[in-house]
Scaffold this active site. Structure first.
Site, PDB file in Angstrom:
ATOM      1  N   SER A 160      35.039  27.276  37.928  1.00 50.36           N
ATOM      2  CA  SER A 160      35.994  27.317  39.037  1.00 50.36           C
ATOM      3  C   SER A 160      35.497  26.173  40.198  1.00 50.36           C
ATOM      4  O   SER A 160      34.195  25.983  40.195  1.00 50.36           O
ATOM      5  CB  SER A 160      36.029  28.496  40.065  1.00 50.36           C
ATOM      6  OG  SER A 160      36.659  28.563  41.061  1.00 50.36           O
ATOM      7  N   TYR A 177      32.110  36.438  43.855  1.00 51.94           N
ATOM      8  CA  TYR A 177      32.919  35.424  42.751  1.00 51.94           C
ATOM      9  C   TYR A 177      32.240  33.979  42.843  1.00 51.94           C
ATOM     10  O   TYR A 177      31.930  33.580  41.876  1.00 51.94           O
ATOM     11  CB  TYR A 177      34.483  35.131  43.268  1.00 51.94           C
ATOM     12  CG  TYR A 177      35.150  34.621  42.525  1.00 51.94           C
ATOM     13  CD1 TYR A 177      35.376  34.911  40.955  1.00 51.94           C
ATOM     14  CD2 TYR A 177      35.737  33.094  42.619  1.00 51.94           C
ATOM     15  CE1 TYR A 177      36.288  34.319  40.102  1.00 51.94           C
ATOM     16  CE2 TYR A 177      36.424  32.336  41.690  1.00 51.94           C
ATOM     17  CZ  TYR A 177      36.598  32.914  40.438  1.00 51.94           C
ATOM     18  OH  TYR A 177      37.630  32.134  39.652  1.00 51.94           O
TER      19      TYR A 177
HETATM   20  N1  LIG Z   1      43.853  31.451  38.670  1.00 52.62           N
HETATM   21  C1  LIG Z   1      43.040  30.634  39.085  1.00 52.62           C
HETATM   22  O1  LIG Z   1      43.627  30.166  40.470  1.00 52.62           O
HETATM   23  C2  LIG Z   1      41.746  30.343  38.950  1.00 52.62           C
HETATM   24  C3  LIG Z   1      41.027  29.246  39.293  1.00 52.62           C
HETATM   25  C4  LIG Z   1      39.948  29.016  39.074  1.00 52.62           C
HETATM   26  C5  LIG Z   1      39.347  29.771  37.835  1.00 52.62           C
HETATM   27  N2  LIG Z   1      39.884  30.676  37.568  1.00 52.62           N
HETATM   28  C6  LIG Z   1      39.152  31.668  36.464  1.00 52.62           C
HETATM   29  O2  LIG Z   1      40.051  31.476  35.116  1.00 52.62           O
HETATM   30  C7  LIG Z   1      39.680  32.569  34.424  1.00 52.62           C
HETATM   31  C8  LIG Z   1      41.221  33.499  34.192  1.00 52.62           C
HETATM   32  O3  LIG Z   1      41.808  33.624  35.414  1.00 52.62           O
HETATM   33  P1  LIG Z   1      43.097  34.101  35.545  1.00 52.62           P
HETATM   34  O4  LIG Z   1      43.759  33.736  37.003  1.00 52.62           O
HETATM   35  O5  LIG Z   1      43.970  33.672  34.390  1.00 52.62           O
HETATM   36  O6  LIG Z   1      42.956  35.775  35.371  1.00 52.62           O
HETATM   37  P2  LIG Z   1      43.897  37.083  35.306  1.00 52.62           P
HETATM   38  O7  LIG Z   1      45.359  36.770  35.071  1.00 52.62           O
HETATM   39  O8  LIG Z   1      43.403  38.160  36.052  1.00 52.62           O
HETATM   40  O9  LIG Z   1      43.481  37.417  33.728  1.00 52.62           O
HETATM   41  C9  LIG Z   1      42.124  37.621  33.342  1.00 52.62           C
HETATM   42  C10 LIG Z   1      42.021  37.649  31.977  1.00 52.62           C
HETATM   43  O10 LIG Z   1      40.484  38.109  31.867  1.00 52.62           O
HETATM   44  C11 LIG Z   1      40.419  39.486  31.144  1.00 52.62           C
HETATM   45  N3  LIG Z   1      39.349  40.635  31.578  1.00 52.62           N
HETATM   46  C12 LIG Z   1      39.204  40.921  32.517  1.00 52.62           C
HETATM   47  N4  LIG Z   1      38.194  41.901  32.606  1.00 52.62           N
HETATM   48  C13 LIG Z   1      37.809  41.603  31.179  1.00 52.62           C
HETATM   49  C14 LIG Z   1      36.908  42.422  30.541  1.00 52.62           C
HETATM   50  N5  LIG Z   1      35.853  43.392  31.108  1.00 52.62           N
HETATM   51  N6  LIG Z   1      36.735  42.283  29.323  1.00 52.62           N
HETATM   52  C15 LIG Z   1      37.634  41.448  28.722  1.00 52.62           C
HETATM   53  N7  LIG Z   1      38.433  40.739  29.227  1.00 52.62           N
HETATM   54  C16 LIG Z   1      38.671  40.905  30.632  1.00 52.62           C
HETATM   55  C17 LIG Z   1      41.726  40.070  31.303  1.00 52.62           C
HETATM   56  O11 LIG Z   1      42.193  40.692  30.285  1.00 52.62           O
HETATM   57  P3  LIG Z   1      42.543  42.620  29.944  1.00 52.62           P
HETATM   58  O12 LIG Z   1      42.400  42.869  31.464  1.00 52.62           O
HETATM   59  O13 LIG Z   1      43.873  42.519  29.460  1.00 52.62           O
HETATM   60  O14 LIG Z   1      41.419  42.926  29.257  1.00 52.62           O
HETATM   61  C18 LIG Z   1      42.886  38.788  31.213  1.00 52.62           C
HETATM   62  O15 LIG Z   1      43.202  38.538  30.247  1.00 52.62           O
HETATM   63  C19 LIG Z   1      38.837  33.622  35.272  1.00 52.62           C
HETATM   64  O16 LIG Z   1      37.499  33.171  34.486  1.00 52.62           O
HETATM   65  C20 LIG Z   1      39.019  33.001  36.563  1.00 52.62           C
HETATM   66  O17 LIG Z   1      37.936  33.268  37.428  1.00 52.62           O
HETATM   67  C21 LIG Z   1      41.170  30.978  37.805  1.00 52.62           C
END
Ligand SMILES: NC(=O)c1ccc[n+]([C@@H]2O[C@H](COP(=O)([O-])OP(=O)(O)OC[C@H]3O[C@@H](n4cnc5c(N)ncnc54)[C@H](OP(=O)(O)O)[C@@H]3O)[C@@H](O)[C@H]2O)c1
Length: 265
Positions: free
Chosen positions: A157, A170
């Site tokens: 991130s 985080y």
């Molecule tokens: N969205 C943003 O603005 C942003 C910005 C920078 C970085 N990121 C990073 O991008 C990545 C994805 O973020 P997102 O926004 O797409 O999040 P999200 O919509 O909440 O999706 C998170 C994903 O992670 C999985 N997950 C959560 N806990 C888990 C566990 N214990 N075991 C296996 N899978 C697990 C969830 O799958 P299930 O719950 O179905 O198992 C889901 O598919 C993360 O690493 C986040 O830190 C996001």
């Protein structure tokens, strides 16, 4: 590179961004960025191995990839379960013949004021974002080391290098991801494995839409992004596919920021 080493004047061809036929694991692929990355990798020709905690939650993704003519399989995996990681990655290698690419995307990211953080909240953040990511890398790395090749892309991130309020756990977890990325690149780089990270800014997903649609919050985010727009999953996919492809062969241990310039100031 060939030209410089051999001293010949052979023309330099177009960079090779092809990941056609590569076996690419995406963790946390049931929704959000992971789901989009899985679709983009499949559209680019990879055989996508999508994982999430519940197989049922992967069905819509697998159906969409298949309908678009791509190849994908789903596996249940909670990245907090180190034993399950080893077993699942072993099964994937056996059933698909290799693991060429690992995209460590699974993550949790709710904010909480530092004074309110509990031990359980801290542990969950570290278990998923840092410990899970390490043991997925280790399981894939062991297989890639035998293969003598592989690419690992960690979803970090922008707040791995700058702070945000309510981000103590985080930001610390993502800072740890950057350090792991460097160490694994050092340990495995000479043995054919590239390990890099992408650092997205705020990305518009179903999970972040509510917050990013609040005018006040949206304005505060846009003020920090010189590019003047919120990030999209497509923006992240471009960086991930580059880091997964032969075009980035000499890129190792780096953080590729996809932040529209947020961290440039
Ligand atoms: N969205 C943003 O603005 C942003 C910005 C920078 C970085 N990121 C990073 O991008 C990545 C994805 O973020 P997102 O926004 O797409 O999040 P999200 O919509 O909440 O999706 C998170 C994903 O992670 C999985 N997950 C959560 N806990 C888990 C566990 N214990 N075991 C296996 N899978 C697990 C969830 O799958 P299930 O719950 O179905 O198992 C889901 O598919 C993360 O690493 C986040 O830190 C996001």
């Amino acid at each position: 590179m060939k030209q410089q080493q051999s001293g010949t004047t052979a023309p330099i061809g177009a960079p090779d961004y092809s990941i056609d036929g590569r076996i690419a694991i995406v963790t946390g692929a049931s929704r959000g960025i992971g789901r989009g990355l899985a679709e983009a990798l499949a559209a680019a020709g990879a055989v996508v191995v999508a994982t999430a905690r519940r197989l049922d939650d992967l069905r819509p993704l697998l159906d969409d990839i298949e309908a678009a003519g791509g190849r994908a399989a789903g596996y249940e995996l909670d990245v907090r379960d180190v034993g399950a990681i080893g077993r699942t990655f072993g099964r994937i290698a056996e059933e698909h013949g290799a693991i060429d690419i690992l995209v460590n995307n699974a993550g949790v990211g709710d904010g909480m004021a530092a004074e309110d953080i509990t031990e359980a909240y801290w542990d969950e953040m570290m278990d998923v974002n840092l410990k899970g990511l390490f043991f997925c890398s280790q399981a894939a790395g062991r297989i890639m080391l035998k293969q003598g090749r592989g690419r690992i892309v960690n979803v970090s991130s922008q707040v791995s290098i700058v702070g945000i309020p309510d981000g103590a756990a985080y930001c610390a977890s993502k800072g740890g991801v950057n350090q792991l990325t460097k160490v694994l690149a050092l340990e495995w780089g000479a043995r054919g494995i590239g390990v890099n990270a992408v650092g997205p800014t705020f990305i518009y997903t179903p999970g972040t839409a509510d917050r990013l649609d609040e005018p006040e919050f949206r304005r505060s985010v846009l003020e920090r992004i010189p590019a003047g727009r919120i990030g999209t999953i497509q923006d992240v996919a471009g960086a991930v596919i580059y880091l997964a492809s032969p075009a980035s062969d000499l890129v190792n241990g780096t953080l590729l920021l996809v932040d529209g310039g947020w961290t440039a100031r």
